[in-house]
Design a protein around this motif. Sequence first.
Motif, short mmCIF file in Angstrom:
data_model
loop_
_atom_site.label_atom_id
_atom_site.label_comp_id
_atom_site.label_asym_id
_atom_site.label_seq_id
_atom_site.Cartn_x
_atom_site.Cartn_y
_atom_site.Cartn_z
N THR A 205 -5.66 -6.39 -5.35
CA THR A 205 -6.38 -5.18 -4.95
C THR A 205 -6.33 -4.90 -3.46
O THR A 205 -6.77 -3.83 -3.04
CB THR A 205 -7.86 -5.28 -5.38
N THR A 206 -5.83 -5.81 -2.65
CA THR A 206 -5.79 -5.60 -1.21
C THR A 206 -4.35 -5.72 -0.71
O THR A 206 -3.57 -6.51 -1.25
CB THR A 206 -6.67 -6.62 -0.47
N PRO A 207 -3.98 -4.96 0.32
CA PRO A 207 -2.60 -5.03 0.83
C PRO A 207 -2.27 -6.43 1.34
O PRO A 207 -3.06 -7.07 2.01
CB PRO A 207 -2.60 -4.00 1.98
N MET B 89 -1.14 -1.65 -5.10
CA MET B 89 -2.49 -2.19 -5.10
C MET B 89 -3.21 -1.77 -6.39
O MET B 89 -3.06 -0.64 -6.85
CB MET B 89 -3.27 -1.68 -3.88
N GLU C 216 -1.94 -9.10 -0.39
CA GLU C 216 -2.41 -10.18 -1.27
C GLU C 216 -1.23 -10.67 -2.13
O GLU C 216 -0.50 -9.87 -2.70
CB GLU C 216 -3.54 -9.68 -2.15
N ASP D 81 0.80 -1.23 0.00
CA ASP D 81 0.00 0.00 0.00
C ASP D 81 0.83 1.28 0.00
O ASP D 81 0.28 2.37 0.15
CB ASP D 81 -0.95 0.01 1.20
#
Length: 341
Positions: free
Chosen positions: A109-111, A92, A113, A51
Motif C-alpha cells: 500500500t505504500t510506495p 500501490m 514497499e 506510485d
Amino acid sequence: MKFLDYAKVYIRSGGGGSGCVSFRREKFVEFGGPDGGDGGNGGSVWAEAVDNLNTLIDFRYQQHFFAKSGQPGMGSQRTGKTGDDIVLRVPMGTEILDEDEETLIADLTTPGERVLLARGGNGGWGNLHFKSATNQAPRRANPGQPGVERTLWLRLKLIADAGLLGLPNAGKSTFLAATSNARPKIADYPFTTLVPNLGVVGVDGREFVIADIPGLIEGASEGKGLGDLFLGHVERCAVLLHLVDGTSETVAEDCETILHELEAYSPELAAKPRITALNKIDALDDETLAERRAALEEVAGGKVFAISGVTGKGVTEVLRALQATIGAAREAPEEPEPWQP
C-alpha cells in the motif's frame, strides 16, 4: 491504457550453483590441496509497489518470471556469480494471493514497499569446505539448492479516500467530473462506466481522492450486470457516497437494492460510514423533491443531501461532509491487537 485489476503470474527463483571439486596444481608445489570454490546463489523474485501505475495490464502480456540461477564454483577458490534478482513492479494497493486465491501473502500500500516472493537457492560448497586433518583431499562438493516455483494471483484494490456507489445512470461519473479534473465517460445509457475511475477533489483547501466504480444492479452479487467485481476498489475507502437518481419514481427501492448488494458482498463494507445524496434535483419540482427526499431518508436511516452534479447545487456541502468523515477516520487511533502469549 486498458484497466486490469486481476492477474495470474508464474514465478521461479534461481537455483544455486554447484560447488566445484578442484585441486591446486602448480609447479614446485608438492601438496596443493583442494581449492574448489562455492557455487553462486540463485536470484530471488520480489514484488515492489510503485506510485506511477494504476493497472495490472502489464501482467496480461507477460505471466512468467524466472530469476537466473547462480553459476557453479570454479577452481582456485573462485565462487560462482550470483544470479540476478527479478522485481515485479505493481501498483500501490495490490494484494498478492497464493494459488488458492484466498491466502493473502502481502498487501502493498505504500510506495517502495517490497516483499520477497521466492528466495533464490543457496550455492553448493566446493571441496575446500570439506578439508580436514583426516581428509586432506576431499573429492566431494555440494549441489546447489533448487529454486522455488510458485503460482500467484495479483489483485488490485485502488487506494481512495471516498467511494461512489449507485445504480447505473445515478450520476456518479457526472459528479466525479464536476468535482475533479477526472474526465470519465458520460452518456445517457446504463453502464457507461466500465472500469473504475479516480479523481482528486478539493474543498476548503484540502484534497482527497474519490473512486467511481461501475454501477450495481439488483443481483450483482450473483453476477448480473457487471457483477460486484469492482466493489473491492472501495474497500479501502474511509467513507462511501451513495448517489440515488432523483428522477426515479422508486428512490427508496433503488437505495435498498444497493444496500442489499453491499451486505451480500461484505458485511464489513456495508458497515462503513455512508453518506446518501439525492442527485439530479435540477429536474424536480419542490413538492416532488420533498416527497422523494423523505422516502429516501426513511430507508437510509439518516440525513439525505439534495444535490445536482450538473448545476453544482449542494455539491460543496456533500464534499465537506465527506472531508469531515475522512478526517475523523484517518485520525482515529488504531485499536491495539490483543496480547497473546
